[in-house]
Design a protein around this motif. Sequence first.
Motif, PDB file in Angstrom:
ATOM      1  N   VAL A 112      -5.756   1.813 -10.537  1.00 14.36           N
ATOM      2  CA  VAL A 112      -5.312   2.567  -9.382  1.00 14.36           C
ATOM      3  C   VAL A 112      -6.480   3.379  -8.844  1.00 14.36           C
ATOM      4  O   VAL A 112      -7.053   4.190  -9.567  1.00 14.36           O
ATOM      5  CB  VAL A 112      -4.144   3.511  -9.741  1.00 14.36           C
ATOM      6  CG1 VAL A 112      -3.705   4.297  -8.519  1.00 14.36           C
ATOM      7  CG2 VAL A 112      -2.993   2.708 -10.311  1.00 14.36           C
ATOM      8  N   GLU A 113      -6.824   3.164  -7.599  1.00 17.77           N
ATOM      9  CA  GLU A 113      -7.952   3.868  -7.004  1.00 17.77           C
ATOM     10  C   GLU A 113      -7.552   4.441  -5.657  1.00 17.77           C
ATOM     11  O   GLU A 113      -7.066   3.733  -4.786  1.00 17.77           O
ATOM     12  CB  GLU A 113      -9.146   2.930  -6.830  1.00 17.77           C
ATOM     13  CG  GLU A 113     -10.384   3.631  -6.305  1.00 17.77           C
ATOM     14  CD  GLU A 113     -11.607   2.731  -6.294  1.00 17.77           C
ATOM     15  OE1 GLU A 113     -12.653   3.188  -5.822  1.00 17.77           O
ATOM     16  OE2 GLU A 113     -11.490   1.582  -6.745  1.00 17.77           O
ATOM     17  N   MET A 114      -7.741   5.730  -5.501  1.00 18.61           N
ATOM     18  CA  MET A 114      -7.406   6.380  -4.244  1.00 18.61           C
ATOM     19  C   MET A 114      -8.470   6.083  -3.207  1.00 18.61           C
ATOM     20  O   MET A 114      -9.653   6.056  -3.492  1.00 18.61           O
ATOM     21  CB  MET A 114      -7.298   7.884  -4.446  1.00 18.61           C
ATOM     22  CG  MET A 114      -6.162   8.306  -5.341  1.00 18.61           C
ATOM     23  SD  MET A 114      -6.051  10.097  -5.466  1.00 18.61           S
ATOM     24  CE  MET A 114      -5.525  10.501  -3.811  1.00 18.61           C
ATOM     25  N   GLU A 115      -8.009   5.850  -1.981  1.00 19.86           N
ATOM     26  CA  GLU A 115      -8.918   5.590  -0.871  1.00 19.86           C
ATOM     27  C   GLU A 115      -8.586   6.536   0.275  1.00 19.86           C
ATOM     28  O   GLU A 115      -7.488   7.068   0.366  1.00 19.86           O
ATOM     29  CB  GLU A 115      -8.775   4.136  -0.397  1.00 19.86           C
ATOM     30  CG  GLU A 115      -8.986   3.086  -1.485  1.00 19.86           C
ATOM     31  CD  GLU A 115      -8.638   1.695  -0.995  1.00 19.86           C
ATOM     32  OE1 GLU A 115      -9.278   1.236  -0.040  1.00 19.86           O
ATOM     33  OE2 GLU A 115      -7.712   1.086  -1.542  1.00 19.86           O
ATOM     34  N   ASP A 116      -9.548   6.732   1.163  1.00 19.00           N
ATOM     35  CA  ASP A 116      -9.344   7.550   2.364  1.00 19.00           C
ATOM     36  C   ASP A 116      -8.763   8.926   2.033  1.00 19.00           C
ATOM     37  O   ASP A 116      -7.830   9.397   2.681  1.00 19.00           O
ATOM     38  CB  ASP A 116      -8.423   6.832   3.359  1.00 19.00           C
ATOM     39  CG  ASP A 116      -8.992   5.495   3.799  1.00 19.00           C
ATOM     40  OD1 ASP A 116     -10.218   5.344   3.757  1.00 19.00           O
ATOM     41  OD2 ASP A 116      -8.207   4.606   4.157  1.00 19.00           O
ATOM     42  N   VAL A 117      -9.278   9.556   0.997  1.00 18.83           N
ATOM     43  CA  VAL A 117      -8.802  10.892   0.631  1.00 18.83           C
ATOM     44  C   VAL A 117      -9.364  11.916   1.622  1.00 18.83           C
ATOM     45  O   VAL A 117     -10.564  11.968   1.861  1.00 18.83           O
ATOM     46  CB  VAL A 117      -9.229  11.259  -0.804  1.00 18.83           C
ATOM     47  CG1 VAL A 117      -8.707  12.645  -1.166  1.00 18.83           C
ATOM     48  CG2 VAL A 117      -8.718  10.225  -1.786  1.00 18.83           C
ATOM     49  N   LYS A 118      -8.472  12.714   2.201  1.00 19.48           N
ATOM     50  CA  LYS A 118      -8.890  13.734   3.158  1.00 19.48           C
ATOM     51  C   LYS A 118      -8.215  15.057   2.799  1.00 19.48           C
ATOM     52  O   LYS A 118      -7.030  15.084   2.454  1.00 19.48           O
ATOM     53  CB  LYS A 118      -8.517  13.329   4.589  1.00 19.48           C
ATOM     54  CG  LYS A 118      -9.222  12.069   5.073  1.00 19.48           C
ATOM     55  CD  LYS A 118      -8.765  11.671   6.457  1.00 19.48           C
ATOM     56  CE  LYS A 118      -9.431  10.374   6.905  1.00 19.48           C
ATOM     57  NZ  LYS A 118      -8.929   9.932   8.229  1.00 19.48           N
ATOM     58  N   GLU A 172       0.845  -1.192   0.000  1.00 18.19           N
ATOM     59  CA  GLU A 172       0.000   0.000   0.000  1.00 18.19           C
ATOM     60  C   GLU A 172       0.882   1.245   0.000  1.00 18.19           C
ATOM     61  O   GLU A 172       2.059   1.200   0.394  1.00 18.19           O
ATOM     62  CB  GLU A 172      -0.945   0.018   1.203  1.00 18.19           C
ATOM     63  CG  GLU A 172      -0.256   0.252   2.524  1.00 18.19           C
ATOM     64  CD  GLU A 172      -1.226   0.503   3.670  1.00 18.19           C
ATOM     65  OE1 GLU A 172      -2.454   0.500   3.434  1.00 18.19           O
ATOM     66  OE2 GLU A 172      -0.751   0.700   4.805  1.00 18.19           O
ATOM     67  N   ILE A 173       0.297   2.340  -0.445  1.00 18.40           N
ATOM     68  CA  ILE A 173       0.976   3.637  -0.449  1.00 18.40           C
ATOM     69  C   ILE A 173       0.167   4.598   0.425  1.00 18.40           C
ATOM     70  O   ILE A 173      -1.044   4.747   0.232  1.00 18.40           O
ATOM     71  CB  ILE A 173       1.081   4.213  -1.873  1.00 18.40           C
ATOM     72  CG1 ILE A 173       1.852   3.263  -2.786  1.00 18.40           C
ATOM     73  CG2 ILE A 173       1.736   5.581  -1.857  1.00 18.40           C
ATOM     74  CD1 ILE A 173       1.753   3.635  -4.262  1.00 18.40           C
ATOM     75  N   LEU A 195      -3.405   4.350  -1.279  1.00 19.97           N
ATOM     76  CA  LEU A 195      -3.563   3.537  -2.474  1.00 19.97           C
ATOM     77  C   LEU A 195      -3.243   2.086  -2.128  1.00 19.97           C
ATOM     78  O   LEU A 195      -2.129   1.788  -1.694  1.00 19.97           O
ATOM     79  CB  LEU A 195      -2.619   4.016  -3.586  1.00 19.97           C
ATOM     80  CG  LEU A 195      -2.949   5.329  -4.295  1.00 19.97           C
ATOM     81  CD1 LEU A 195      -1.784   5.754  -5.170  1.00 19.97           C
ATOM     82  CD2 LEU A 195      -4.192   5.182  -5.148  1.00 19.97           C
ATOM     83  N   SER A 196      -4.219   1.222  -2.266  1.00 20.65           N
ATOM     84  CA  SER A 196      -3.979  -0.217  -2.126  1.00 20.65           C
ATOM     85  C   SER A 196      -3.779  -0.767  -3.524  1.00 20.65           C
ATOM     86  O   SER A 196      -4.741  -0.992  -4.262  1.00 20.65           O
ATOM     87  CB  SER A 196      -5.160  -0.903  -1.427  1.00 20.65           C
ATOM     88  OG  SER A 196      -5.302  -0.423  -0.107  1.00 20.65           O
ATOM     89  N   THR A 197      -2.541  -0.957  -3.905  1.00 20.48           N
ATOM     90  CA  THR A 197      -2.245  -1.356  -5.269  1.00 20.48           C
ATOM     91  C   THR A 197      -1.069  -2.313  -5.287  1.00 20.48           C
ATOM     92  O   THR A 197      -0.252  -2.332  -4.374  1.00 20.48           O
ATOM     93  CB  THR A 197      -1.933  -0.111  -6.129  1.00 20.48           C
ATOM     94  OG1 THR A 197      -1.691  -0.502  -7.475  1.00 20.48           O
ATOM     95  CG2 THR A 197      -0.707   0.619  -5.610  1.00 20.48           C
TER      96      THR A 197
END
Length: 435
Positions: free
Chosen positions: A239-245, A201-202, A277-279
Amino acid sequence: MASVIHFCDSKGKSLLSRDFKGDIPSWAIEKFPFLLVESEEEPSKASPIIQFNGINYLYITHNNLYLLAMTKSSGMDTNVAQIFLFLHKIITVLTEYFKRLEEESIRDNFVIIYELLDEMMDFGYPQITETKMLKEYITQRSYQLEKRQKKAQELGPPSAITNAVSWRKEGITYKKNEAFLDVIESVNMLINQQGKVLRSEILGKIKVKSQLSGMPDLRLGLNDKIIHTDHNSNSGKNVEMEDVKFHQCVRLSKFETDKIITFIPPDGEFDLMTYRLSTSLKPLILVDCQIVTHSKSRVVITARIKSQIKKKSTANNVEILIPVPEDADSPKFQYSHGKIKYDPANSQIVWKLKHFPGGKEYAMQAELGLPSVLNTDPDVKVKRPIKVNFQIPYFTTSGIQVRYLKIQEPKLQYQSYPWVRYITQSGDDYTVRVD
């Protein structure tokens, strides 16, 4: 939202509280220590949210304290996530005021805490949560507080509180107007002994240091890969961004419609944006390690490391932490690059390389003695993984890029200087299994 905020000691007994709505009975806080004990006795049911007799108990822990918010279970306006975020914000603000938040500092500063709570929340709803703005008119010395209160009564509240930009005061001036932007990505990865990535993860963040006069308006453009869910990229990756704040200064409506980040920044340093990013990733630094025991009296560790980043890039401050059996002694090393030392306190070998260019491969071998009395098992195994630390400047793993950073100040119209840096680094969990 929250009806009551309590600061409780390690046993759940209230030290200080602020009632915002008056709809929670006084006996409710007396039940909290017993509810904590019950939750500890049944770990499977442990939760930071406890419901009892129509009341929600939402709490977090910090040092020797419980920070507790209470609401009516039947309340239709209870936003659990926002309450927890507010509790964490209280900790941040009080820590910045008192340096350390604990039971003693609560007792010593209860007057200031009441003042802060009254400004931070109104009838259970969060209001001002930026420490810089709170410090404009709430100080830690009582005589200063009285002076500021008198001045506030004469002149009214600070202008930053009355306008839409509550996180920035007016009248800020700099001789040289600059904005520094850091894109920092931390990579967490679990790699097995065969070099296969089991999990990756990133964790990314965009940090801003603003040294700009007046009331500047910034416009940040990022490449599409990071803004949109990338299901059709040329690389074939999803690639999908998660938990964007975003920081509260970002105009979310503008981002949702135009995918452009516009904001009036707070003065100084702050996190503009965080994301995850979970990639699937390949190892940036690959470690191949073999541990072999000989005659129950010595262990030989052979390790090869390979930098799998682009040849034009270089990893800096690389550390390879290789675990060894406890009570191993008399180390002997052979290595091609860097520096190696034995760290007996943590039962590990520390291999350091100041610079590790992309595409390079280095090797080392260590031989350590084993106390024969302790080693009856011919196959000495080390269960702890290898830990890898590094920093790679001018590089991001996700491919995020800043297209532009435009700065405008309509009144002053000064020339500004934006600076952008990229850093990829190891996260807290970049590890390689050796079993």
